[in-house]
Scaffold this motif. Structure first.
Motif, PDB file in Angstrom:
ATOM      1  N   ILE A 191       0.811  -1.343   0.115  1.00  0.00           N
ATOM      2  CA  ILE A 191       0.035   0.007  -0.168  1.00  0.00           C
ATOM      3  C   ILE A 191       0.946   1.220  -0.103  1.00  0.00           C
ATOM      4  N   ALA A 192       0.493   2.170  -0.859  1.00  0.00           N
ATOM      5  CA  ALA A 192       1.462   3.426  -0.913  1.00  0.00           C
ATOM      6  C   ALA A 192       0.314   4.521  -0.435  1.00  0.00           C
ATOM      7  N   VAL A 193       0.796   4.923   0.853  1.00  0.00           N
ATOM      8  CA  VAL A 193      -0.201   6.222   1.311  1.00  0.00           C
ATOM      9  C   VAL A 193       0.473   7.543   0.738  1.00  0.00           C
ATOM     10  N   LEU A 194      -0.268   8.366   0.004  1.00  0.00           N
ATOM     11  CA  LEU A 194       0.066   9.383  -0.698  1.00  0.00           C
ATOM     12  C   LEU A 194      -0.218  10.964   0.107  1.00  0.00           C
ATOM     13  N   ALA A 195       0.430  11.824  -0.160  1.00  0.00           N
ATOM     14  CA  ALA A 195      -0.005  13.251   0.274  1.00  0.00           C
ATOM     15  C   ALA A 195      -0.633  14.138  -0.758  1.00  0.00           C
ATOM     16  N   ASN A 196      -0.757  13.382  -1.727  1.00  0.00           N
ATOM     17  CA  ASN A 196      -1.519  13.996  -2.968  1.00  0.00           C
ATOM     18  C   ASN A 196      -2.704  13.345  -3.555  1.00  0.00           C
ATOM     19  N   GLY A 197      -3.275  13.544  -4.542  1.00  0.00           N
ATOM     20  CA  GLY A 197      -4.337  12.666  -5.044  1.00  0.00           C
ATOM     21  C   GLY A 197      -3.800  11.613  -5.574  1.00  0.00           C
ATOM     22  N   VAL A 198      -4.764  10.702  -5.727  1.00  0.00           N
ATOM     23  CA  VAL A 198      -4.399   9.238  -6.021  1.00  0.00           C
ATOM     24  C   VAL A 198      -4.266   9.210  -7.612  1.00  0.00           C
ATOM     25  N   ASP A 199      -4.740  10.266  -8.063  1.00  0.00           N
ATOM     26  CA  ASP A 199      -4.625  10.386  -9.870  1.00  0.00           C
ATOM     27  C   ASP A 199      -3.118  10.822  -9.951  1.00  0.00           C
ATOM     28  N   ARG A 200      -2.329  11.435  -9.200  1.00  0.00           N
ATOM     29  CA  ARG A 200      -1.098  11.841  -9.500  1.00  0.00           C
ATOM     30  C   ARG A 200       0.029  11.205  -9.171  1.00  0.00           C
ATOM     31  N   ALA A 201       1.030  11.045  -9.960  1.00  0.00           N
ATOM     32  CA  ALA A 201       2.241  10.287  -9.657  1.00  0.00           C
ATOM     33  C   ALA A 201       3.245  11.104  -8.990  1.00  0.00           C
ATOM     34  N   TYR A 202       3.458  11.144  -7.613  1.00  0.00           N
ATOM     35  CA  TYR A 202       4.669  11.840  -6.951  1.00  0.00           C
ATOM     36  C   TYR A 202       5.124  11.007  -6.075  1.00  0.00           C
ATOM     37  N   PRO A 203       6.635  10.969  -6.284  1.00  0.00           N
ATOM     38  CA  PRO A 203       7.412  11.898  -7.267  1.00  0.00           C
ATOM     39  C   PRO A 203       7.078  11.367  -8.658  1.00  0.00           C
ATOM     40  N   ALA A 204       7.488  12.199  -9.510  1.00  0.00           N
ATOM     41  CA  ALA A 204       6.976  11.791 -10.971  1.00  0.00           C
ATOM     42  C   ALA A 204       8.185  10.515 -11.279  1.00  0.00           C
ATOM     43  N   GLY A 205       9.117  10.684 -10.831  1.00  0.00           N
ATOM     44  CA  GLY A 205      10.187   9.713 -11.157  1.00  0.00           C
ATOM     45  C   GLY A 205       9.650   8.104 -10.809  1.00  0.00           C
ATOM     46  N   HIS A 206       8.531   8.280  -9.895  1.00  0.00           N
ATOM     47  CA  HIS A 206       8.178   7.048  -9.530  1.00  0.00           C
ATOM     48  C   HIS A 206       6.607   6.658 -10.164  1.00  0.00           C
ATOM     49  N   SER A 207       6.349   7.225 -11.408  1.00  0.00           N
ATOM     50  CA  SER A 207       5.276   6.918 -11.796  1.00  0.00           C
ATOM     51  C   SER A 207       4.997   5.602 -12.211  1.00  0.00           C
ATOM     52  N   GLU A 208       5.937   4.939 -12.876  1.00  0.00           N
ATOM     53  CA  GLU A 208       5.821   3.267 -13.141  1.00  0.00           C
ATOM     54  C   GLU A 208       5.572   2.759 -11.821  1.00  0.00           C
ATOM     55  N   LEU A 209       6.355   2.860 -10.878  1.00  0.00           N
ATOM     56  CA  LEU A 209       6.274   2.066  -9.379  1.00  0.00           C
ATOM     57  C   LEU A 209       4.796   2.142  -8.974  1.00  0.00           C
ATOM     58  N   LEU A 210       4.429   3.493  -8.971  1.00  0.00           N
ATOM     59  CA  LEU A 210       3.065   3.743  -8.233  1.00  0.00           C
ATOM     60  C   LEU A 210       1.872   3.226  -9.381  1.00  0.00           C
ATOM     61  N   GLY A 211       2.196   3.140 -10.628  1.00  0.00           N
ATOM     62  CA  GLY A 211       1.194   2.505 -11.521  1.00  0.00           C
ATOM     63  C   GLY A 211       1.279   1.135 -11.292  1.00  0.00           C
ATOM     64  N   ARG A 212       2.433   0.371 -10.883  1.00  0.00           N
ATOM     65  CA  ARG A 212       2.318  -0.938 -10.631  1.00  0.00           C
ATOM     66  C   ARG A 212       1.454  -1.094  -9.182  1.00  0.00           C
ATOM     67  N   VAL A 213       1.815  -0.299  -8.200  1.00  0.00           N
ATOM     68  CA  VAL A 213       1.103  -0.293  -7.026  1.00  0.00           C
ATOM     69  C   VAL A 213      -0.333  -0.214  -7.152  1.00  0.00           C
ATOM     70  N   ALA A 214      -0.889   0.611  -8.009  1.00  0.00           N
ATOM     71  CA  ALA A 214      -2.283   0.772  -8.198  1.00  0.00           C
ATOM     72  C   ALA A 214      -2.885  -0.336  -8.963  1.00  0.00           C
ATOM     73  N   ASP A 215      -2.025  -1.103  -9.851  1.00  0.00           N
ATOM     74  CA  ASP A 215      -2.636  -2.195 -10.388  1.00  0.00           C
ATOM     75  C   ASP A 215      -2.624  -3.483  -9.542  1.00  0.00           C
ATOM     76  N   ASP A 216      -1.514  -3.620  -8.824  1.00  0.00           N
ATOM     77  CA  ASP A 216      -1.394  -4.828  -8.010  1.00  0.00           C
ATOM     78  C   ASP A 216      -1.604  -4.702  -6.501  1.00  0.00           C
ATOM     79  N   GLY A 217      -1.482  -3.512  -5.909  1.00  0.00           N
ATOM     80  CA  GLY A 217      -1.837  -3.097  -4.502  1.00  0.00           C
ATOM     81  C   GLY A 217      -2.784  -2.108  -4.506  1.00  0.00           C
ATOM     82  N   LEU A 218      -2.510  -1.194  -3.492  1.00  0.00           N
ATOM     83  CA  LEU A 218      -3.358  -0.134  -3.335  1.00  0.00           C
ATOM     84  C   LEU A 218      -2.558   1.314  -3.196  1.00  0.00           C
ATOM     85  N   LEU A 219      -3.339   2.298  -3.732  1.00  0.00           N
ATOM     86  CA  LEU A 219      -3.063   3.699  -3.717  1.00  0.00           C
ATOM     87  C   LEU A 219      -4.003   4.260  -2.614  1.00  0.00           C
TER      88      LEU A 219
END
Length: 332
Positions: free
Chosen positions: A182-210
């Protein structure tokens, strides 16, 4: 002219709108929300009645958050969030994490989600938070990755904040092991922050939870990073600090875990490294227990809660200097 009470026709919508107007971790709003419910809260916010528990001046300050909102934009944002498939959870629902109720008046108004919300319904002992320095060393990332991998293989859920360094290493290791994270974000779940982790956070959204307590489209701010720390600490049975500067955001997560009576552990590092200062201070103060590997961590998690110290006992202790430092500066 549309007023807020015309938009918030039910408790869920009211809480969603509230998260768009009021910053998270507002204890006054949280208290009123618990006492009155979201719809009644909006009625009072837009009226002239006395606000329970607030003086006239304090009530004016609180009401200022609700004055002259762009209701058209709020309605558009609600529609856009629905179209984007973003989920929401409110207290009392099946997947709402009851662990967050321990925050009392600081409980989030709503949780915005992308992914497997069922993770949040798992027992508290199944979730472990791993946090640490963004400017981590190879040693720290190796340790974080090994801990996350071993815990994932033991069917624990890894909670982290999606940041560079230690947290990114924990997410990647959990995913690589076929585990849950699970990734707990300080921004909206539709935004990738940091931008360099956009692929990683996309994988978390697909297989885990944002998950986030701020609405889609919201950008990260210093306050939101600080507020997020209490969620990262409350969601898990234990928080593991792997490398942290003396005044890093990870120390704020540690402080919140300690105050909640959750288990707090720290990984020692080289005394010559600045990233070892935070964990070493936690160990020296007695706030955290030393963990040298996943076996130590598993043994501690399996202990009865009472043997780890009660919440009341923890809250009666004076905060050490490391905690005071954590309140003053947060890495972003």
């Amino acid at each position: 002219m549309t007023i807020l009470s015309q938009i918030v026709q039910d408790e869920r919508t009211a809480r969603m709108v509230l998260s768009m107007l009021v910053e998270p971790d507002d204890a006054v709003t949280g208290r009123l929300l618990g006492e009155l419910g979201a719809q009644e809260l909006f009625r009072i916010a837009e009226g002239d009645d006395a606000v329970p528990g607030l003086s006239t001046v304090d009530a004016q300050v609180w009401r200022a958050q609700f004055q002259r909102p762009d209701t058209r934009t709020l309605e558009e944002n609600l529609v856009e969030a629905e179209r984007a498939g973003t989920g929401t959870l409110i207290p009392g629902e099946k997947d709402w994490p009851s662990a967050l109720d321990d925050l009392g008046d600081r409980r989030p108004y709503v949780l915005w989600t992308r992914g497997m919300t069922s993770f949040l319904a798992r027992p508290l002992n199944d979730l472990v938070t791993i946090t640490g320095a963004r400017a981590s060393t190879s040693y720290g990332e190796q340790v974080a990755g090994q801990l996350a991998s071993d815990l994932a293989c033991a069917e624990r859920i890894i909670v982290a904040g999606g940041a560079y360094g230690i947290e990114g290493a924990a997410h990647r290791a959990a995913l690589a092991a076929g585990g849950d994270t699970i990734a707990v974000l300080a921004n909206g779940v539709d935004r990738a922050y940091p931008a360099g982790h956009s692929e990683l956070l996309g994988r978390v959204a697909d297989d885990g939870l944002l998950v986030s307590e701020v609405a889609p489209g919201a950008t990260p701010t210093r306050h939101r990073f600080i507020a997020r720390a209490r969620l990262m600490a409350a969601l898990s049975t234990a928080t593991v600090v792997v490398e942290a500067g003396a005044r890093s955001g990870s120390m704020k997560v540690a402080q919140e875990a300690h105050q909640l009576g959750r288990s707090l552990v720290a990984v020692p590092g080289p005394v010559t490294s600045a990233t070892s200062v935070g964990p070493h201070r936690l160990l020296h103060s007695g706030e955290a227990r030393l963990v040298a590997g996943s076996t130590d961590l598993e043994q501690m998690i399996r202990q009865p809660v009472g043997s780890r110290g009660s919440v009341a006992a923890v809250r009666s202790r004076p905060a050490p200097s490391a905690s005071r430092d954590a309140r003053s500066v947060v890495e972003m």
